[in-house]
Design an enzyme around this catalytic site. Structure first.
Site, mmCIF file in Angstrom:
data_model
loop_
_atom_site.group_PDB
_atom_site.id
_atom_site.type_symbol
_atom_site.label_atom_id
_atom_site.label_comp_id
_atom_site.label_asym_id
_atom_site.label_seq_id
_atom_site.Cartn_x
_atom_site.Cartn_y
_atom_site.Cartn_z
ATOM 1 N N ASP A 43 -12.146 -16.222 -18.599
ATOM 2 C CA ASP A 43 -10.760 -16.056 -17.720
ATOM 3 C C ASP A 43 -9.516 -16.018 -18.726
ATOM 4 O O ASP A 43 -9.561 -16.465 -19.826
ATOM 5 C CB ASP A 43 -10.502 -17.775 -17.393
ATOM 6 C CG ASP A 43 -9.922 -17.881 -15.885
ATOM 7 O OD1 ASP A 43 -9.039 -16.895 -15.686
ATOM 8 O OD2 ASP A 43 -10.077 -18.602 -15.183
ATOM 9 N N HIS A 92 -2.897 -10.056 -17.888
ATOM 10 C CA HIS A 92 -3.254 -11.407 -17.304
ATOM 11 C C HIS A 92 -4.606 -11.836 -17.396
ATOM 12 O O HIS A 92 -5.087 -12.935 -17.571
ATOM 13 C CB HIS A 92 -2.726 -11.525 -16.020
ATOM 14 C CG HIS A 92 -1.242 -11.572 -15.585
ATOM 15 N ND1 HIS A 92 -0.645 -12.659 -15.342
ATOM 16 C CD2 HIS A 92 -0.311 -10.402 -15.673
ATOM 17 C CE1 HIS A 92 0.666 -12.513 -15.197
ATOM 18 N NE2 HIS A 92 1.050 -11.142 -15.260
HETATM 19 P P1 ADQ Z 1 -6.326 -15.970 -11.236
HETATM 20 O O1 ADQ Z 1 -7.732 -15.303 -11.446
HETATM 21 O O2 ADQ Z 1 -6.074 -15.972 -9.866
HETATM 22 O O3 ADQ Z 1 -5.171 -15.245 -12.049
HETATM 23 P P2 ADQ Z 1 -5.792 -18.866 -11.955
HETATM 24 O O4 ADQ Z 1 -5.018 -18.899 -13.096
HETATM 25 O O5 ADQ Z 1 -6.458 -19.894 -12.091
HETATM 26 O O6 ADQ Z 1 -6.657 -17.411 -11.637
HETATM 27 O O7 ADQ Z 1 -5.001 -18.896 -10.901
HETATM 28 C C1 ADQ Z 1 -5.236 -19.325 -9.651
HETATM 29 C C2 ADQ Z 1 -4.228 -19.748 -8.494
HETATM 30 O O8 ADQ Z 1 -4.517 -19.645 -7.102
HETATM 31 C C3 ADQ Z 1 -3.539 -20.983 -8.911
HETATM 32 O O9 ADQ Z 1 -1.928 -20.925 -9.200
HETATM 33 C C4 ADQ Z 1 -4.078 -21.958 -7.895
HETATM 34 O O10 ADQ Z 1 -3.211 -23.075 -7.604
HETATM 35 C C5 ADQ Z 1 -4.257 -20.880 -6.772
HETATM 36 N N1 ADQ Z 1 -5.441 -21.227 -5.910
HETATM 37 C C6 ADQ Z 1 -6.574 -21.277 -6.047
HETATM 38 N N2 ADQ Z 1 -7.274 -21.821 -5.197
HETATM 39 C C7 ADQ Z 1 -6.439 -22.022 -4.032
HETATM 40 C C8 ADQ Z 1 -6.536 -22.570 -2.828
HETATM 41 N N3 ADQ Z 1 -7.884 -22.673 -2.179
HETATM 42 N N4 ADQ Z 1 -5.658 -22.786 -2.118
HETATM 43 C C9 ADQ Z 1 -4.304 -22.458 -2.485
HETATM 44 N N5 ADQ Z 1 -4.160 -21.800 -3.768
HETATM 45 C C10 ADQ Z 1 -5.269 -21.431 -4.616
HETATM 46 C C11 ADQ Z 1 -5.218 -14.315 -12.992
HETATM 47 C C12 ADQ Z 1 -5.982 -14.506 -14.234
HETATM 48 C C13 ADQ Z 1 -6.074 -15.704 -14.695
HETATM 49 C C14 ADQ Z 1 -4.683 -16.068 -15.273
HETATM 50 C C15 ADQ Z 1 -3.474 -15.699 -14.041
HETATM 51 C C16 ADQ Z 1 -2.131 -15.735 -14.561
HETATM 52 O O11 ADQ Z 1 -7.618 -14.063 -13.779
HETATM 53 O O12 ADQ Z 1 -6.857 -16.018 -16.036
HETATM 54 O O13 ADQ Z 1 -4.396 -17.413 -15.747
HETATM 55 O O14 ADQ Z 1 -3.878 -14.524 -13.565
HETATM 56 O O15 ADQ Z 1 -1.865 -15.083 -15.816
#
Ligand code: ADQ
Length: 506
Positions: A381, A169
């Site tokens: 990311d 991921h």
């Molecule tokens: P993350 O690093 O966690 O994922 P991201 O893909 O942006 O990053 O996902 C974050 C998730 O958390 C989103 O679904 C978002 O809605 C949720 N979120 C963030 N802040 C929040 C809050 N305050 N309250 C509720 N929900 C919140 C890792 C990798 C990424 C990759 C994903 C999936 O680092 O690059 O995209 O896995 O493969």
């Protein structure tokens, strides 16, 4: 997709639910972060089993609570119990103080403690054992992410005959960075014990193949359509790119619902219809949160006419708080917020609204829907699902996406979004200004394009393309591969055959 004969066994470090103690009692909570939110939405439609760590509880309590959590799901949940020491040295240590910073191009943040490596091996073996206990040769095991890079090897050693796929991921680094890892060769050779390896972007796949060429020269390879087939010791591994996505329809229809509409309107009223710039992240140094805040300060200094008219809503979900780097980041972010608010706040206007907590889906959608700009400034990311969630929730099509060129999502979204270098703070400020003055028609046509992209390649498409590739990566074809490849030169040179980093598979 060809149908699976057996079940889908999903293995990830964490389960989609986490058991936490509240007022002395164990309680179930949804797990935070991109992996859990993406996978939970597709797994609801698959039968099988999800294996992972459930949180710091004894096995009996975990089993009872997980049984309860599985009632609303089509799949079972099985906990891998971890000791406190394993959590500290495998999860916080090896995974999050070595692999996470290294794979995000930040080697100076790594702590290459050899004890962490011992625990990484031990816990990967534990996960493999847990999978072996319930898997038959007809099943497909899908392992997720950097915590489980050795599990394929332990499954093989234990005589596993099921197909085994792995999806990373996070980004895969270029050789000059990856080579810093003392255990680089063992990790690469272990990854090649999986039948299928999936990466988020072409750049990640290209980096992986380039690392193989340098570090595991005994591996040979060939190109098969858009995939690479790597052969090592007579075993085949299919290597391909599968950019993860979200459930577009789910986000879009919930965002259009009456309650989200009402919450979004109320939010806009409370912010006196100011232009809303939104940041939503896990609290992580890879997300470029301090850079975003500094860029916002430059915006307010360089374009004073925007004062009173623009508000930054920054929502962060607490993450990995036990790791020192993360504690420091929180202090840095909160100091910057208070400095900027101290410099610019005037009666009736606070420039930055900062929230450090988990939001409910409805709250998150109300923010996505009401915002005028989604500001994503990741230093690096894997994908960044927030960018895609924002597009799906923009049912009124008025928002602009500003995205870092170093987020995996940038290659898919580059034509509708404004792409920035997160280290170019003045460039980010310019981009925010450009979005603020952008004609309504241009915003609408950009957002329409972005929504089409996310709608077309959604998380169901992602899972199906991975599973289809896993099904054709049949272990029974290995004997054939071994006989045709032993001692022979590779069909096509690795680097010449690999796509350039920015090409994407259609
Ligand atoms: P993350 O690093 O966690 O994922 P991201 O893909 O942006 O990053 O996902 C974050 C998730 O958390 C989103 O679904 C978002 O809605 C949720 N979120 C963030 N802040 C929040 C809050 N305050 N309250 C509720 N929900 C919140 C890792 C990798 C990424 C990759 C994903 C999936 O680092 O690059 O995209 O896995 O493969």
């Amino acid at each position: 997709m060809r149908l699976l004969e057996g079940r889908l066994i999903n293995v990830s470090n964490r389960l989609p639910v986490e058991i936490k103690f509240r007022a002395g009692h164990p309680r179930l909570n949804p797990s935070a972060g991109g992996l859990a939110s993406a996978l939970d939405s597709i797994w609801r439609h698959h039968h099988g089993l999800w294996i992972g760590w459930a949180g710091a509880v004894d096995s009996e309590t975990a089993a009872t609570l997980l049984q309860k959590a599985a009632r609303g799901r089509s799949y079972g949940l099985k906990a891998v119990p971890l000791t406190q020491q394993e959590v500290s040295k495998f999860y916080s240590g090896f995974a999050n103080e070595i692999i996470w910073p290294l794979f995000h191009d930040m080697p100076s943040r790594c702590d290459f403690d050899p004890e962490y490596w011992e625990f990484y091996q031990r816990v990967n073996r534990k996960f493999a054992q847990a999978a072996m206990e319930t898997t038959t040769s007809k099943d497909l095991i899908w392992a997720h992410d950097y915590h489980l890079m050795l599990m394929g090897r332990y499954l093989r050693e234990a005589g596993c005959t099921a197909r085994v796929g792995f999806f990373l991921h996070i980004p895969f680094p270029a050789p000059d960075i990856f080579e810093k890892l003392p255990w680089r060769k063992t990790i690469l050779r272990s990854l090649l014990q999986y039948h299928l390896l999936g990466f988020q972007t072409e750049r990640d796949r290209y980096n992986f193949l380039t690392c193989l060429e340098r570090i595991v020269p005994e591996a040979s390879w060939a190109r098969e359509d858009s995939h690479n087939i790597v052969v090592l010791d007579g075993r085949r591994t299919r290597v391909a790119t599968f950019p993860i996505s979200i459930s577009f329809e789910e986000f879009s229809s919930h965002a259009a619902s009456r309650d989200v509409d009402a919450a979004a309107s109320q939010l806009r009223r409370e912010l006196t219809n100011n232009f809303i710039v939104l940041g939503v992240d896990r609290m992580d140094y890879t997300k470029g949160i301090p850079e975003r805040l500094k860029a916002f300060r430059i915006l307010l200094r360089r374009f004073p006419e925007l004062r009173h008219k623009v508000t930054l809503l920054q929502v962060v979900v607490p993450s990995r708080e036990e790791i020192p780097n993360y504690k420091e980041l929180r202090r840095e972010v909160e100091l910057l917020v208070s400095q900027i608010n101290g410099e610019f706040t005037e009666a009736g206007w606070v420039p930055i609204h900062y929230m450090h907590r988990n939001l409910t889906r409805k709250q998150l959608l109300a923010y996505y829907r009401s915002a005028d700009i989604a500001l994503i400034t990741s230093l690096k990311d894997g994908m960044n699902l927030v960018a895609k969630e924002f597009c799906a929730a923009q049912v009124d099509e008025h928002g602009v996406v500003i995205i870092s060129e170093f987020a995996g999502a940038a290659s898919e979204l580059q034509h509708g979004a404004i792409v920035v270098n997160p280290n170019d703070l003045a460039g980010i400020a310019e981009a925010i200004h450009r979005a603020c003055v952008m004609p309504v028609e241009e915003k609408r046509s950009r957002m329409k394009l972005l929504r089409d992209i996310v709608r077309t390649y959604n998380v169901q498409g992602w899972a199906e393309s991975f599973l289809s590739a896993a099904v054709i990566s049949d272990p029974r074809s290995e004997r054939e591969a071994a006989s045709s490849s032993s001692g022979e030169e590779p069909d096509i040179p690795l680097i010449a055959s690999a796509a350039t980093p920015d090409q994407r598979i259609a």
